[in-house]
Scaffold this motif. Structure first.
Motif, short mmCIF file in Angstrom:
data_model
loop_
_atom_site.label_atom_id
_atom_site.label_comp_id
_atom_site.label_asym_id
_atom_site.label_seq_id
_atom_site.Cartn_x
_atom_site.Cartn_y
_atom_site.Cartn_z
N PHE A 133 0.81 -1.10 -0.16
CA PHE A 133 -0.33 -0.28 -0.16
C PHE A 133 0.66 1.51 -0.30
O PHE A 133 0.52 2.03 -0.21
N TYR A 134 2.01 0.97 0.71
CA TYR A 134 3.28 2.73 0.25
C TYR A 134 3.33 2.64 -0.94
O TYR A 134 3.77 3.66 -0.87
N ILE A 135 3.73 1.71 -1.65
CA ILE A 135 4.44 1.66 -3.09
C ILE A 135 3.26 1.78 -4.15
O ILE A 135 3.51 3.00 -5.00
N LEU A 136 1.94 1.50 -3.63
CA LEU A 136 0.87 2.23 -4.59
C LEU A 136 0.74 3.98 -4.22
O LEU A 136 0.81 4.19 -4.71
N GLU A 137 0.99 3.84 -2.39
CA GLU A 137 0.92 5.66 -2.70
C GLU A 137 2.34 6.13 -3.58
O GLU A 137 1.54 7.53 -3.48
N LEU A 138 3.38 5.61 -3.50
CA LEU A 138 4.43 6.37 -4.27
C LEU A 138 3.94 6.30 -6.00
O LEU A 138 3.80 7.30 -6.36
N LEU A 139 3.26 5.73 -6.14
CA LEU A 139 3.16 5.19 -7.27
C LEU A 139 1.47 6.50 -7.77
O LEU A 139 1.49 6.88 -9.15
N SER A 140 0.88 6.81 -6.82
CA SER A 140 -0.51 7.94 -6.78
C SER A 140 0.59 9.35 -7.05
O SER A 140 -0.26 10.44 -7.39
N LEU A 141 1.80 9.31 -7.20
CA LEU A 141 2.07 10.90 -6.25
C LEU A 141 2.72 11.14 -8.05
O LEU A 141 3.18 12.45 -7.96
N ARG A 142 2.36 9.89 -9.06
CA ARG A 142 3.77 10.09 -10.29
C ARG A 142 4.78 10.85 -10.37
O ARG A 142 5.57 11.38 -11.23
N HIS A 143 5.59 10.88 -9.32
CA HIS A 143 7.00 11.23 -8.86
C HIS A 143 7.54 10.66 -8.15
O HIS A 143 7.27 9.87 -6.92
N CYS A 144 8.50 10.49 -8.25
CA CYS A 144 9.20 9.84 -6.69
C CYS A 144 10.61 10.81 -6.62
O CYS A 144 11.89 10.40 -6.35
N ALA A 145 10.50 12.10 -6.95
CA ALA A 145 11.67 13.00 -6.47
C ALA A 145 12.30 12.08 -4.92
O ALA A 145 11.94 12.17 -3.87
N GLY A 146 13.69 12.67 -5.33
CA GLY A 146 14.16 11.31 -4.44
C GLY A 146 14.77 10.01 -3.75
O GLY A 146 15.21 9.59 -3.36
N CYS A 147 13.88 9.28 -4.68
CA CYS A 147 14.98 7.76 -4.43
C CYS A 147 15.40 8.10 -5.74
O CYS A 147 15.42 7.93 -5.96
N GLU A 148 16.32 6.75 -4.96
CA GLU A 148 17.36 6.41 -6.23
C GLU A 148 18.00 5.06 -6.14
O GLU A 148 17.85 4.99 -4.79
N ILE A 149 19.03 4.91 -6.63
CA ILE A 149 20.05 3.28 -6.06
C ILE A 149 21.14 4.24 -6.08
O ILE A 149 21.29 5.09 -6.71
N TYR A 150 21.53 3.60 -4.68
CA TYR A 150 22.68 4.31 -4.00
C TYR A 150 24.09 3.05 -4.05
O TYR A 150 25.79 3.43 -3.78
N ARG A 151 23.97 2.33 -4.24
CA ARG A 151 25.33 1.31 -3.65
C ARG A 151 24.83 0.25 -5.10
O ARG A 151 23.48 -0.20 -4.95
N ALA A 152 25.83 -0.56 -6.03
CA ALA A 152 25.52 -1.40 -6.15
C ALA A 152 27.03 -2.60 -6.03
O ALA A 152 28.18 -2.04 -6.27
N GLU A 153 26.82 -4.02 -5.75
CA GLU A 153 27.62 -5.12 -5.99
C GLU A 153 27.04 -6.07 -6.79
O GLU A 153 26.42 -6.42 -6.81
N SER A 154 27.70 -6.40 -6.62
CA SER A 154 28.08 -7.66 -8.22
C SER A 154 27.46 -8.72 -7.80
O SER A 154 28.18 -9.43 -6.08
N ARG A 155 27.53 -10.28 -7.99
CA ARG A 155 27.78 -11.80 -7.54
C ARG A 155 29.94 -12.42 -6.94
O ARG A 155 29.45 -13.22 -6.64
N GLY A 156 30.11 -10.84 -8.14
CA GLY A 156 31.45 -11.74 -7.27
C GLY A 156 31.44 -13.20 -8.61
O GLY A 156 31.39 -13.71 -9.17
N GLN A 157 32.43 -13.85 -7.39
CA GLN A 157 33.46 -15.11 -7.59
C GLN A 157 32.41 -15.83 -6.96
O GLN A 157 32.70 -17.07 -6.27
N SER A 158 31.30 -15.49 -5.89
CA SER A 158 30.84 -16.24 -4.99
C SER A 158 29.43 -17.09 -5.75
O SER A 158 28.70 -17.92 -4.77
N TRP A 159 28.78 -16.67 -6.04
CA TRP A 159 27.51 -16.98 -6.75
C TRP A 159 27.33 -16.80 -8.52
O TRP A 159 27.96 -16.28 -8.92
N ASP A 160 26.54 -18.32 -8.84
CA ASP A 160 26.30 -18.20 -10.52
C ASP A 160 25.66 -17.32 -10.38
O ASP A 160 24.42 -16.58 -10.49
N SER A 161 25.42 -17.20 -12.06
CA SER A 161 24.12 -16.47 -12.66
C SER A 161 22.71 -16.82 -12.52
O SER A 161 22.39 -16.35 -12.99
#
Length: 341
Positions: free
Chosen positions: A188-216
């Motif tokens: 219901f919170y996600i649906l509230e965000l959806l109703s705003l028609r914007h997500c100012a302030g929403c972002e992805i700020y960290r990214a880490e791959s699978r490295g050599q620890s997990w397969d595809s």
């Protein structure tokens, strides 16, 4: 002859030692998991909550076993089953009767919302009434703001191909299947965000791959470490104008590749790039990225990053955070069939 009292001493102390070791072990896990997701106090993301939450362990891993709603909420809309002569003893039974009307292989459900009268004192003769309804728009359900809402518990049911939203980035759109039967407050919170028609302030700020620890496929490679890197992308969903309250612990399942979950009580979240069995059942999962879109998440995980240290844990932070926009998906049958792939 009875055993002397002093003979029980070693057993007593042995039990106490085992208890102490158990507490120490749990504390170590708590501190490590908090460090994996939690930046240092000098970071602009220093409001992250501790991640080792008290989770409700659900029976079974399949989200199809869930059937939850939100109390003090009455959803409106045309009834497909009248509650005056359709009664149950619990909201879960009412929810399951709605889900039972989603038996087709594709297309919308005949019932997509339910309302249950579960407060004996407030309901009176209406106690146990289960109203099955059909919303005009499942991504913007009609709420009844008048009357005695305390009486009612309501929930949504998304059938196959329904309840899919788009998390749009400059690198492509991640289509996410929401899980309202499992994590209704989160959805219901996600649906509230959806109703705003914007997500100012929403972002992805960290990214880490699978490295050599997990397969595809997200499976852990034998004898490999569990990170770093930790096989995830992490961000925040807290748009200006949205009324965010800390999320309650909801559907805590083993994290699978594609799981979308809150960090603690939110609004920070992450998308898992691997099957993180080692993280136990400690995070509220409220959605899942469609398998065909995981290539986009993997692409984001390969973007330039800079090293940072969060509570003595090495992490990779994006050099350039990625803005997010939540978008509605079209309601045509062609688009609904996305989830059947």
């Amino acid at each position: 002859m009875g055993r002397k009292a002093i003979d029980s001493g070693p057993n007593k102390w042995g039990s106490m030692i085992l208890l102490f070791l158990g507490i120490v072990s749990c504390t170590v896990v708590y501190l490590f998991m908090s460090s994996v997701f939690r930046p240092t106090g000098n970071s602009k993301f220093d409001s992250l909550e501790n991640l080792a939450v008290e989770s409700e362990i659900l029976d079974g891993e399949d989200s199809g076993t869930c059937c939850r709603g939100i109390s003090n909420l009455e959803l409106w809309g045309p009834a497909v089953k009248w509650g005056t002569d359709f009664k149950f003893n619990s909201s879960e039974e009412c929810c399951r009767s709605c889900k039972a009307m989603c038996t087709g292989n594709d297309g919308p459900c005949l019932c997509d919302s339910w309302v249950f009268c579960g407060d004996k004192e407030a309901c009176g003769s209406q106690f146990g009434e289960c109203w099955l309804k059909k919303q005009k728009d499942t991504l913007a359900p009609d709420r009844h703001e008048k009357g005695n809402k305390k009486m009612w518990t309501s929930g949504l049911v998304f059938g196959k191909g329904e309840g899919i939203i788009g998390m749009e980035t400059e690198h492509g759109t991640l289509h996410i299947k929401l899980l309202p039967e499992c994590s209704p407050h989160s959805v219901f919170y996600i649906l509230e965000l959806l109703s705003l028609r914007h997500c100012a302030g929403c972002e992805i700020y960290r990214a880490e791959s699978r490295g050599q620890s997990w397969d595809s496929h997200g499976n852990h490679i034998k004898n490999a470490s569990f990170g770093p890197p930790f096989a995830l992308i992490q961000g925040i969903l807290n748009a200006r104008g949205a009324d965010f309250n800390n999320m309650p612990t909801e559907f805590c399942a083993t994290l699978r590749r594609g799981s979308v979950a809150w960090i603690g009580s939110g609004p920070e979240f992450f998308i898992s790039l691997a099957n993180h069995v080692e993280w136990k059942k400690s995070y509220t999962v409220f959605g899942s990225v469609l398998p065909e879109d995981m290539v986009i998440a993997e692409k984001i995980a390969q973007l330039p990053t800079k090293s940072d240290v969060w509570n003595n844990i090495n992490v990779a932070v994006l050099e350039k955070p990625i803005p997010l926009l939540l978008r509605r998906m079209k309601s045509s049958q062609e688009d609904l069939n996305l989830s059947s792939k």
